[in-house]
Design a protein around this motif. Structure first.
Motif, mmCIF file in Angstrom:
data_model
loop_
_atom_site.group_PDB
_atom_site.id
_atom_site.type_symbol
_atom_site.label_atom_id
_atom_site.label_comp_id
_atom_site.label_asym_id
_atom_site.label_seq_id
_atom_site.Cartn_x
_atom_site.Cartn_y
_atom_site.Cartn_z
ATOM 1 N N UNK A 30 0.754 -1.268 0.037
ATOM 2 C CA UNK A 30 -0.147 -0.003 0.070
ATOM 3 C C UNK A 30 0.762 1.295 0.132
ATOM 4 N N UNK A 36 5.689 8.013 -2.157
ATOM 5 C CA UNK A 36 6.850 7.825 -3.113
ATOM 6 C C UNK A 36 8.022 7.007 -2.285
ATOM 7 N N UNK A 41 15.060 2.081 -0.932
ATOM 8 C CA UNK A 41 14.222 2.056 0.437
ATOM 9 C C UNK A 41 13.103 0.823 0.557
ATOM 10 N N UNK A 96 11.466 2.123 10.049
ATOM 11 C CA UNK A 96 11.142 1.895 8.512
ATOM 12 C C UNK A 96 10.885 3.140 7.924
ATOM 13 N N UNK A 97 11.054 3.206 6.757
ATOM 14 C CA UNK A 97 10.931 4.266 5.727
ATOM 15 C C UNK A 97 9.363 4.947 6.147
ATOM 16 N N UNK A 98 8.226 4.202 6.263
ATOM 17 C CA UNK A 98 7.110 5.068 6.169
ATOM 18 C C UNK A 98 6.538 4.324 7.530
ATOM 19 N N UNK A 99 6.231 4.845 8.956
ATOM 20 C CA UNK A 99 5.580 4.073 9.758
ATOM 21 C C UNK A 99 4.322 4.636 10.200
ATOM 22 N N UNK A 100 3.295 3.608 9.947
ATOM 23 C CA UNK A 100 1.999 4.322 9.833
ATOM 24 C C UNK A 100 1.490 3.978 11.348
ATOM 25 N N UNK A 101 0.159 4.534 11.659
ATOM 26 C CA UNK A 101 -0.225 4.113 13.025
ATOM 27 C C UNK A 101 -0.621 2.711 13.160
ATOM 28 N N UNK A 102 -1.002 1.982 11.921
ATOM 29 C CA UNK A 102 -1.195 0.643 12.431
ATOM 30 C C UNK A 102 -0.165 -0.350 12.358
ATOM 31 N N UNK B 66 -1.937 13.679 5.581
ATOM 32 C CA UNK B 66 -2.037 11.946 5.892
ATOM 33 C C UNK B 66 -1.188 11.869 7.176
ATOM 34 N N UNK B 68 -0.503 11.798 11.006
ATOM 35 C CA UNK B 68 -1.419 11.630 12.209
ATOM 36 C C UNK B 68 -1.748 12.769 12.817
ATOM 37 N N UNK B 99 -4.585 4.466 9.080
ATOM 38 C CA UNK B 99 -3.332 4.321 7.939
ATOM 39 C C UNK B 99 -2.784 5.560 8.050
ATOM 40 N N UNK B 100 -2.694 6.502 8.751
ATOM 41 C CA UNK B 100 -2.192 7.754 8.775
ATOM 42 C C UNK B 100 -0.388 7.612 9.110
ATOM 43 N N UNK B 101 0.343 8.473 8.684
ATOM 44 C CA UNK B 101 1.630 8.340 8.897
ATOM 45 C C UNK B 101 2.209 9.085 10.158
ATOM 46 N N UNK B 102 2.662 7.960 10.868
ATOM 47 C CA UNK B 102 3.214 8.081 12.198
ATOM 48 C C UNK B 102 4.512 8.909 12.250
ATOM 49 N N UNK B 103 5.429 8.556 11.384
ATOM 50 C CA UNK B 103 6.702 9.071 11.194
ATOM 51 C C UNK B 103 7.252 8.457 9.956
ATOM 52 N N UNK B 104 8.313 9.357 9.430
ATOM 53 C CA UNK B 104 9.085 8.715 8.287
ATOM 54 C C UNK B 104 10.386 8.890 8.534
ATOM 55 N N UNK B 105 11.379 8.142 7.819
ATOM 56 C CA UNK B 105 12.453 8.018 7.639
ATOM 57 C C UNK B 105 12.975 8.667 6.428
ATOM 58 N N UNK B 106 12.329 8.855 5.427
ATOM 59 C CA UNK B 106 12.777 9.310 4.089
ATOM 60 C C UNK B 106 12.559 10.657 4.133
ATOM 61 N N UNK B 108 12.595 13.014 1.607
ATOM 62 C CA UNK B 108 11.711 13.410 0.768
ATOM 63 C C UNK B 108 10.458 13.160 0.532
ATOM 64 N N UNK B 109 9.929 12.181 1.600
ATOM 65 C CA UNK B 109 8.510 11.612 1.411
ATOM 66 C C UNK B 109 7.289 12.709 1.154
#
Lengths: 129, 550
Positions: A30, A36, A41, A96-102, B66, B68, B99-106, B108-109
């Motif tokens: 997903x 992106x 990654x 992780x690259x994108x950490x979602x709440x789930x 998107x 959180x 499915x909201x973004x909690x954090x990112x390590x990238x 340029x996301x």
């Protein structure tokens, strides 16, 4: 005597891990569609997920065998592998690259299960020794 | 000078930093230092401005929705208060989805990455990565691949067609022209039958002048033109004439144009630099080039000159014809001169006047002309300057006539008529832009009319009249098909308006304006659709239908 709560926990862990593996894989797919997600990654994330699955299978098998045959060696090995699994779970929780709440929720549950399991393994080893 | 600038170290420049604070972002703030209407987040608006708004066009400003939890700035208008006030709040916006973004390590996301700034070091890499056909120096189709031809057309005879680039032994005949900027680009091919004239700038310097190829005569005449495409018949480019331009601009034609003059350095000047080339190509009606000649303008540059302007042109003439400039083919083209002529005495057909050089009115190109206004505006001092009438352009010109007591009417009237009409006013005007002299019906006679300013004359007196205005009215129509109408002249009327002469008492003088004008009127009839003929039903009874009665 084999620890019944530990065996119960192994059983629940197995089922939960199948759910965890499928959910994480689905969420990575997903994320790669919606966000992106460049290939350099995506590849490490997928690779670590599969490594974690292999480690989990090994860990649960060894733990279960050690508990049922009342031997401390496989249980000890299982404990060591648990450390690796915990690290991987922390990776999926924080790095992780994108950490979602789930992601946060299922990894937290997995870490809690690992913690409980480790405790019970230590007591089982102490009982068998 | 560019050399000293390159010595300074190149500093990588950054683009402007992205703004991420939601309290400072305002999408509706379009006018700088002015309040935008209904824009509640505009910092240029005062409380008085907010009281005039009806609604907030931008109610909330957030980052990526998107995430959180994020900061959001909300703007709303409290219409119940008097006067209405703007309320702006900074709140935490929470996304309820799992499915909201909690954090990112990238990094340029969630935002666009700032583009890499080109510097001298990474320019080639960036050009290779992002450049495409638009930025390449020489197009791929420039190198004509002679192997990729069909062997089946080996027996076909080739010929040049309109617009096809003229081929030479190595590539194409070049007509340097400016591309994008005014600097010369040598990759512009000359097209067959396409008359072109271009001007461009070339950078030169006295020290390197004998190394720059494009300022030497040899560059323009060394490759021979192929007579037909893909053949081995070659036509050499001959030097037709050489004009030498000195530093102060005076031009002299050289007597011998056989000697090739190459640039050389002489006393701090570089002479024999090509400032202009004019190609004349002669072709046959079979599409073959049989002759090519080039006329050069050579000049000199001094130490201070950094660039020169070169001009190039090319023109085509069919063999065995004398070039006559057409004003259209067949319809007149707006802006080209009207062709006219007159019938010499004794000949039944109108023939373009061959004594064109002596005839001042139809100037040497057989055109209809009109008086040209001069700066001193005195009719009697006018030198006879006339300007050709261009199709479609209404013109008016004139001068002021100062009448003194000493002038006599009759000679003045004749002078003025000559001034207005010119030495010999033509009798016929070509109805099409390419009318030939032999076709009688293609020429329209000029109708002369006479109007007078005063209508009533005292009985038994024919007072002397002087012409004060000449108005030429050209009626034209659209001729031919609806999608490509051609302009055709159908009627030309020249009206001379006169006024009565009043003898002035001595010492007095009067100034009257004298005008001449040309007006073009479109008298096209509305287009009629042309349909195919209705099918007819041809029914005939057989010959013996009424047997035995017939």
């Amino acid at each position: 005597l084999s620890s019944v709560p530990l065996q119960l926990l192994f059983y629940i862990n197995g089922i939960y891990y199948i759910f965890y593996f499928l959910a994480t894989l689905a969420m990575i797919v997903y994320k790669s569609q919606v966000f992106s997600y460049p290939d350099d990654f995506l590849a490490p994330d997928l690779a670590l997920l599969f490594v974690m699955a292999i480690l989990e299978v090994l860990r649960l098998y060894l733990g279960s065998k050690g508990n049922l045959t009342e031997e401390e060696a496989p249980l000890g090995l299982s404990l060591v592998i648990t450390v690796g699994s915990v690290l991987l779970s922390v990776y999926f929780l924080v790095w992780q690259t994108y950490v979602l709440k789930a992601d946060v929720i299922i990894n937290a549950v997995l870490l809690f299960t690992y913690g409980l399991e480790s405790l019970l393994k230590v007591t089982a080893i102490a009982a068998f020794v | 000078p560019p050399e000293t600038r390159a010595a300074a170290p190149a500093r990588p420049r950054r683009g402007p930093a992205p703004v991420t604070d939601v309290a400072k972002l305002c999408v509706c703030d379009l006018l700088v230092a002015q309040c935008d209407v209904n824009c509640c987040c505009d910092p240029d608006c005062s409380a008085a401005d907010f009281s005039l708004f009806t609604t907030c066009s931008v109610p909330i400003v957030t980052g990526d929705s998107r995430l959180c939890s994020q900061k959001a700035a909300t703007y709303s208008l409290d219409v119940k208060a008097n006067p209405p006030k703007r309320i702006s709040k900074l709140i935490d916006h929470v996304n309820p989805s799992v499915f909201c973004i909690h954090s990112t390590n990238y990094k340029q996301a969630l935002s666009f990455s700032p583009p890499e700034m080109p510097t001298a070091q990474n320019f080639d890499r960036l050009l290779k990565q992002y450049g495409s056909a638009t930025f390449s120096v020489a197009p791929d189709s420039w190198n004509v691949n002679t192997d990729a031809q069909n062997p089946s057309d080996a027996n076909e005879t080739y010929r040049y067609e309109y617009g096809v680039p003229i081929q030479t032994v190595d590539a194409f005949l070049r007509l340097p022209s400016p591309v994008v900027s005014s600097w010369c680009s040598d990759t512009n091919p000359a097209g067959f039958l396409v008359n072109q004239a271009t001007k461009c700038t070339r950078s030169v310097s006295v020290e390197k002048c004998d190394n720059i190829q494009a300022v030497s005569m040899l560059f323009y005449i060394n490759s021979s033109i192929l007579a037909v495409p893909k053949s081995s018949q070659m036509v050499n480019i001959t030097v037709q004439s050489i004009v030498v331009q000195s530093l102060n601009g005076t031009r002299t034609l050289l007597n011998d144009s056989e000697v090739l003059r190459l640039p050389m350095i002489l006393d701090e000047l570089c002479i024999n630099i090509v400032l202009g080339v004019s190609y004349h190509i002669t072709y046959t009606d079979g599409g073959e080039i049989i002759e090519a000649a080039a006329s050069f303008v050579l000049g000199a540059i001094n130490q201070a000159a950094l660039s020169i302007e070169q001009s190039f042109e090319i023109s085509f003439t069919q063999v065995n014809t004398k070039p006559v400039p057409l004003s259209g083919n067949p319809g007149y083209v707006v802006g080209l001169p009207i062709r006219a002529g007159f019938r010499p005495r004794g000949y039944p057909f109108p023939v373009e006047c061959l004594l064109a050089a002596l005839v001042l009115n139809t100037n040497k190109y057989n055109q209809l002309t009109i008086l040209q206004s001069t700066s001193n505006q005195d009719c009697l001092a006018a030198q006879g300057a006339r300007t050709p009438i261009l199709f479609g352009y209404n013109m008016i010109s004139g001068c002021k006539l100062r009448i003194t007591a000493a002038m006599k009417c009759q000679p003045l009237a004749e002078n003025l008529l000559d001034l207005l009409k010119g030495q010999s006013f033509p009798e016929y005007v070509a109805s099409f832009g390419n009318s030939q002299a032999q076709d009688v019906l293609d020429w329209v006679p000029i109708t002369h009319l006479h109007a007078s300013e005063q209508k009533i004359y005292p009985a038994f007196q024919t007072p002397c009249q002087i012409p004060v205005s000449l108005e030429i009215e050209v009626k034209w129509t659209k001729y031919g098909s609806l999608v490509n109408p051609q302009a055709r002249i159908v009627n030309v009327t020249a009206t001379v308006t006169t006024t009565t002469w009043k003898q002035l008492p001595s010492g007095r003088e009067r100034t009257i304006p004298v005008t001449s004008s040309v007006v073009f009127t479109d008298v096209s009839s509305p287009a009629e659709p042309g349909y195919k003929a209705w099918p007819t039903i041809n029914v005939k009874l057989p010959f013996d239908f009424f047997f035995p009665f017939v």
